[in-house]
Every structure is written in structure tokens, then in C-alpha cells.
Design a protein around this motif. Sequence first.
Motif, mmCIF file in Angstrom:
data_model
loop_
_atom_site.group_PDB
_atom_site.id
_atom_site.type_symbol
_atom_site.label_atom_id
_atom_site.label_comp_id
_atom_site.label_asym_id
_atom_site.label_seq_id
_atom_site.Cartn_x
_atom_site.Cartn_y
_atom_site.Cartn_z
ATOM 1 N N LEU A 127 0.804 -1.218 0.000
ATOM 2 C CA LEU A 127 0.000 0.000 0.000
ATOM 3 C C LEU A 127 0.838 1.269 0.000
ATOM 4 C CD1 LEU A 127 -2.611 -1.090 2.720
ATOM 5 C CD2 LEU A 127 -2.865 -1.212 0.234
ATOM 6 N N LEU A 128 2.147 1.130 0.086
ATOM 7 C CA LEU A 128 3.008 2.308 0.186
ATOM 8 C C LEU A 128 3.274 2.969 -1.157
ATOM 9 C CD1 LEU A 128 5.645 1.153 2.830
ATOM 10 C CD2 LEU A 128 3.732 2.725 3.147
ATOM 11 N N GLY A 129 3.116 2.216 -2.240
ATOM 12 C CA GLY A 129 3.350 2.791 -3.553
ATOM 13 C C GLY A 129 4.817 3.099 -3.787
ATOM 14 N N LEU A 130 5.669 2.091 -3.608
ATOM 15 C CA LEU A 130 7.111 2.271 -3.761
ATOM 16 C C LEU A 130 7.466 2.737 -5.181
ATOM 17 C CD1 LEU A 130 8.324 -0.898 -1.849
ATOM 18 C CD2 LEU A 130 8.528 1.449 -1.087
ATOM 19 N N PRO A 131 8.484 3.621 -5.380
ATOM 20 C CA PRO A 131 9.210 4.284 -4.300
ATOM 21 C C PRO A 131 8.401 5.407 -3.668
ATOM 22 C CG PRO A 131 10.039 5.027 -6.405
ATOM 23 C CD PRO A 131 9.019 3.968 -6.703
ATOM 24 N N GLY A 132 7.706 6.211 -4.445
ATOM 25 C CA GLY A 132 6.752 7.182 -3.922
ATOM 26 C C GLY A 132 7.368 8.380 -3.226
ATOM 27 N N LEU A 133 6.542 9.435 -3.103
ATOM 28 C CA LEU A 133 6.965 10.657 -2.444
ATOM 29 C C LEU A 133 7.244 10.426 -0.966
ATOM 30 C CD1 LEU A 133 7.430 13.710 -2.544
ATOM 31 C CD2 LEU A 133 4.961 14.028 -2.190
ATOM 32 N N TRP A 134 6.579 9.421 -0.356
ATOM 33 C CA TRP A 134 6.792 9.166 1.063
ATOM 34 C C TRP A 134 8.262 8.840 1.334
ATOM 35 C CZ3 TRP A 134 8.889 4.761 3.094
ATOM 36 C CH2 TRP A 134 8.966 3.653 2.253
ATOM 37 N N LEU A 135 8.948 8.227 0.351
ATOM 38 C CA LEU A 135 10.354 7.882 0.536
ATOM 39 C C LEU A 135 11.211 9.147 0.633
ATOM 40 C CD1 LEU A 135 12.378 5.587 0.765
ATOM 41 C CD2 LEU A 135 12.577 5.577 -1.733
ATOM 42 N N LEU A 137 1.387 9.785 0.853
ATOM 43 C CA LEU A 137 0.672 8.539 1.142
ATOM 44 C C LEU A 137 -0.138 8.104 -0.073
ATOM 45 C CD1 LEU A 137 -0.638 8.842 4.819
ATOM 46 C CD2 LEU A 137 1.454 7.771 3.975
ATOM 47 N N ASP A 138 -0.028 6.847 -0.426
ATOM 48 C CA ASP A 138 -0.759 6.301 -1.565
ATOM 49 C C ASP A 138 -2.258 6.287 -1.265
ATOM 50 O OD1 ASP A 138 -0.131 4.530 -4.176
ATOM 51 O OD2 ASP A 138 -1.873 3.717 -3.128
ATOM 52 N N ARG A 139 -3.067 6.511 -2.298
ATOM 53 C CA ARG A 139 -4.517 6.573 -2.096
ATOM 54 C C ARG A 139 -5.071 5.242 -1.586
ATOM 55 N NH1 ARG A 139 -6.668 11.252 -3.827
ATOM 56 N NH2 ARG A 139 -5.538 12.451 -5.431
ATOM 57 N N ARG A 140 -4.487 4.125 -1.994
ATOM 58 C CA ARG A 140 -4.968 2.830 -1.499
ATOM 59 C C ARG A 140 -4.774 2.725 0.003
ATOM 60 N NH1 ARG A 140 -1.261 -0.966 -4.861
ATOM 61 N NH2 ARG A 140 0.136 0.777 -4.333
ATOM 62 N N LEU A 141 -3.666 3.206 0.473
ATOM 63 C CA LEU A 141 -3.399 3.191 1.908
ATOM 64 C C LEU A 141 -4.365 4.108 2.644
ATOM 65 C CD1 LEU A 141 -1.717 2.465 4.392
ATOM 66 C CD2 LEU A 141 -0.103 4.259 3.739
ATOM 67 N N ILE A 142 -4.591 5.286 2.083
ATOM 68 C CA ILE A 142 -5.496 6.239 2.727
ATOM 69 C C ILE A 142 -6.901 5.674 2.816
ATOM 70 C CG2 ILE A 142 -6.528 8.534 2.535
ATOM 71 C CD1 ILE A 142 -3.948 9.463 1.167
ATOM 72 N N ARG A 143 -7.361 5.000 1.747
ATOM 73 C CA ARG A 143 -8.721 4.436 1.753
ATOM 74 C C ARG A 143 -8.882 3.383 2.845
ATOM 75 N NH1 ARG A 143 -8.394 4.876 -4.014
ATOM 76 N NH2 ARG A 143 -7.583 2.750 -4.155
ATOM 77 N N GLN A 144 -7.859 2.579 3.069
ATOM 78 C CA GLN A 144 -7.954 1.558 4.115
ATOM 79 C C GLN A 144 -7.791 2.167 5.504
ATOM 80 O OE1 GLN A 144 -6.172 -2.278 3.723
ATOM 81 N NE2 GLN A 144 -6.081 -2.174 1.492
ATOM 82 N N LEU A 145 -6.952 3.187 5.594
ATOM 83 C CA LEU A 145 -6.732 3.832 6.881
ATOM 84 C C LEU A 145 -7.945 4.653 7.303
ATOM 85 C CD1 LEU A 145 -4.707 4.605 9.158
ATOM 86 C CD2 LEU A 145 -3.958 6.495 7.694
ATOM 87 N N ILE A 146 -8.550 5.360 6.350
ATOM 88 C CA ILE A 146 -9.705 6.230 6.631
ATOM 89 C C ILE A 146 -10.862 5.798 5.746
ATOM 90 C CG2 ILE A 146 -10.482 8.622 6.838
ATOM 91 C CD1 ILE A 146 -7.553 9.484 6.813
ATOM 92 N N PRO A 147 -11.535 4.699 6.070
ATOM 93 C CA PRO A 147 -12.628 4.229 5.214
ATOM 94 C C PRO A 147 -13.882 5.087 5.309
ATOM 95 C CG PRO A 147 -12.449 2.862 7.174
ATOM 96 C CD PRO A 147 -11.281 3.804 7.207
ATOM 97 N N ASP A 148 -14.054 5.807 6.410
ATOM 98 C CA ASP A 148 -15.243 6.634 6.607
ATOM 99 C C ASP A 148 -14.801 7.926 7.291
ATOM 100 O OD1 ASP A 148 -17.626 7.844 7.254
ATOM 101 O OD2 ASP A 148 -18.572 6.035 8.041
ATOM 102 N N ALA A 149 -14.448 8.919 6.489
ATOM 103 C CA ALA A 149 -13.903 10.159 7.037
ATOM 104 C C ALA A 149 -14.895 10.872 7.946
ATOM 105 C CB ALA A 149 -13.472 11.087 5.895
ATOM 106 N N GLN A 150 -16.178 10.792 7.633
ATOM 107 C CA GLN A 150 -17.187 11.461 8.460
ATOM 108 C C GLN A 150 -17.225 10.866 9.862
ATOM 109 O OE1 GLN A 150 -17.896 14.414 6.780
ATOM 110 N NE2 GLN A 150 -20.049 14.068 7.287
ATOM 111 N N HIS A 151 -17.356 9.558 9.934
ATOM 112 C CA HIS A 151 -17.480 8.897 11.231
ATOM 113 C C HIS A 151 -16.207 9.018 12.052
ATOM 114 C CE1 HIS A 151 -18.694 6.016 14.260
ATOM 115 N NE2 HIS A 151 -17.562 5.349 14.064
#
Length: 435
Positions: free
Chosen positions: A47-55, A264-278
Amino acid sequence: MTDDQPVGMTVEEGFVHSSTSNPIRADRGLWTTALWTWRMWLTVQPLLGLPGLWLVQFLRLVVFVLLTLPVLGPQFVRYLTHPRVLKNIVYGPSIRHQLDIYLPDTPGPHPVVIFVSGGAWLIGYKCWPYLQALVLRANGVLVICPDYRNFPQSSINGMVTDVDAGVAWTLSNLSRLEGDPHNVTLVGQSAGAHLVAMVVAQRAALEADGDDVLAADVAIRRDPAWRGDSVSSNWRLGQLRQWVGIAGPYNLGPLIEVLHARGLDRRLIRQLIPDAQHLSPAVRVEALSLAARAVLASRPCLLAHGKADATVPWAQTAEFAQVLRGAGVPTEVELTPGQSHTDAILEGPMSGEDVLTRRLLAVVRSHGAQNGNLGAVRDEPCASAAQGVQGGAVRGCERSGGSPCCCVGEAGCGGSRDVLLPKVLPDAVLALARW
């Protein structure tokens, strides 16, 4: 406690003998911990999206750590070896359910700060705020830093449960730790501020509405990691004197694009924050019943944010303050120009001024907090005149008004003066950290 009784005798049995610099739990062992760590990496790596900006961001962090090693290294050794810093005390069943206790040198009862660290819900760790915790300890404050599970081991809901349980553990052990039960401040920084706000809103709802809460809240209170037990039902919001949020994200919807822009890769964000409102404290507070708002409004709040924060926009704090005030919560806001996202735990303590820590000291020392008055800084912050290290000894700090400022490690520290770390880094290195 008698005059001839050693300071800390009340915690000698149990906590002191349980303290260890080894973060690996004895009931899990090295092999189990290594396998668990490997499984967590295998889960999150795709889910990190290697190498990516996070690196790139990570490499910047490495450079900063290397440049600040002359400060961070010796202070970290103090953290590891100090006899009054009890480390890796178990408070729950998970590998991550451990906490650190920073015991003051003077007899209690002491003001209490429960400090929840940040880490983007991914790399949070209890020793991240060790610089600020050491400074608070030197000023007579009992500091508890609970660890909590990170993603992917847990969802954000599970992290809320862990923080809630860490608060419950602290409150139930205050007498043994010589903490003042009437002066407990819950503090969170970054993702820790988000979790603290979630805990406070959840507590208000539970106290006001009992079992008539959202089904999702039931999941928070009955997390499988806690073996199906009802979590932390034995403490109430009124046991806190106040709570503090530092550089926190309180509305996760607008934050998603910021996190992606930071690497942060969007796939990681979706799993980390599946429901931003709640998962947003601002939304939670707005949805509270009138009875729950009354409970929440009984505890004052301080929100602080640096206006140079490139990780979490300071508007998050300004907007959350409006939500809290709309719910009747006595809320103070401090937006500081030039301060970054990590000023509270890194740049601030190393700057020789540490305005935020001095503000926090004023808050926990204030006797008017019960009425919504969170106190004010008692005198001017330390200026950076003639500060540094020479021949291994700390050269004295100096206030802008010319009166002395006491530094950690300096002989004779104590009394009514705030005890701070000296400035030992050039402004250029501090500027790099705030970049």
C-alpha cells in the motif's frame, strides 16, 4: 510520605520492577515479536506505492535526525537510563499496549499529563515526545505516555479504544504514582490529538446516552483485541481537569488530499480512513445530543497549532475550535506563526524557548482550569542569548528580560523557574526541521 522515605517508594513494588528498556514484552518474546513485525510490514508494504513521495519525506527525516543527533542522542540516553523514567509498563493484551511513566524527583501529589503521541496512525510510538516529557518531568509533572496499536494492526477505532484504556489505566493508578487526581490533563499531538478528541467526544456520548449510542461506537467499546471485555467503562470525563490538542487533524475529509500530497498512496489512505465522516472528531461533536454536549462542555480545552505546519493545515484547529465553542466547550486557541507540525516534540524543546511547553506548564499549574480558565504563561519565554554547549557543560539560558532561565541538567534547577532544555542547535538546522 515521611521525610526519610525515598522518593518513589510508593511505586517501588510493581512498576519499578516491571520497567525495562527492552520494548519486547516478556510474555511475547523476541521471535513472536519479530514475526508480528514482519507480518505488519508485508501487509502495509503493497500500500506504500514504492518508491513514492513518502520515501523522499522519509529521507528528509533521516537527514534531520543525523543533524540533530548531538541533541537527540544524549537526551535519548537519558530517557533510556534515567531511574525515574519507567519504560514499557504493560497496560493491555497487545504487543503495543505498553506505556512510559516519567516520575518527578519531588514528593507528590503531582500534576498529571497523559501525552498521546502522533505518527499519522501508522508510526505512532510512545517515546516520540520524550524530549517534552523529560522537560515536564523536570518541572514536577507526572507524565504518562501510552502506546497504541497502529495501522495495519488496528483500525482508527481500535486506536481510540487503546487511548481510552490508557487513560483508564492512568486514572486507576494515580495514587500509586503520587499523581494529583484533581489535576489530570489529557494531551495529544498530531494523530494523537485526533485520537484524544475522539476519546473525549466518545466519553461524553457514553456518559450522557448510556447504551443508546451508535452501533459503530459499540464496536469501539468491544474491540476483539481486548478479549471481548467492555473497555474502560470505569472512568468519567469529569476525572480530567482539561484536555489539549496540538497540531491535530479534526476533520479527516479535507485531510485526505493533504495526506496524498505528502506522499501517502490513495490505497493506503482508503484503508486507513474508510469513513472520514465517522472518524472525524468535528463531525462527532456536532452530532452529540444536548445531554452529551453538556458533559463535554464541563471540561475546558486548549487547541494549539503552528501556522507553518505543512502536514496538517492550521485551519483544522481553527474550525474545530468553532465546533467546540458551538457545543458550549470553553476553548482557547493558540495559532503560532513560524511553528511546524512537530514543534511540540522536536524543534520547540531544542530551540531554547519552547513556548508551547511553557504554555502547557501554565495550563497544568493553573488553579482556575475547572472554570474554563486555562491559565497564562507566568513570565517571558526563554530567549536564545548565549545558549549552547561548551566543554560538555550547558551555558546558562537567559530570558529576554535578563533574568535567569533554568535548563535541564543545570545545577540548582527548580523552584519557581521553568526548567527547559538549552538551545544547542543552530537556527539553520531548526529551520530545516520546520521546512
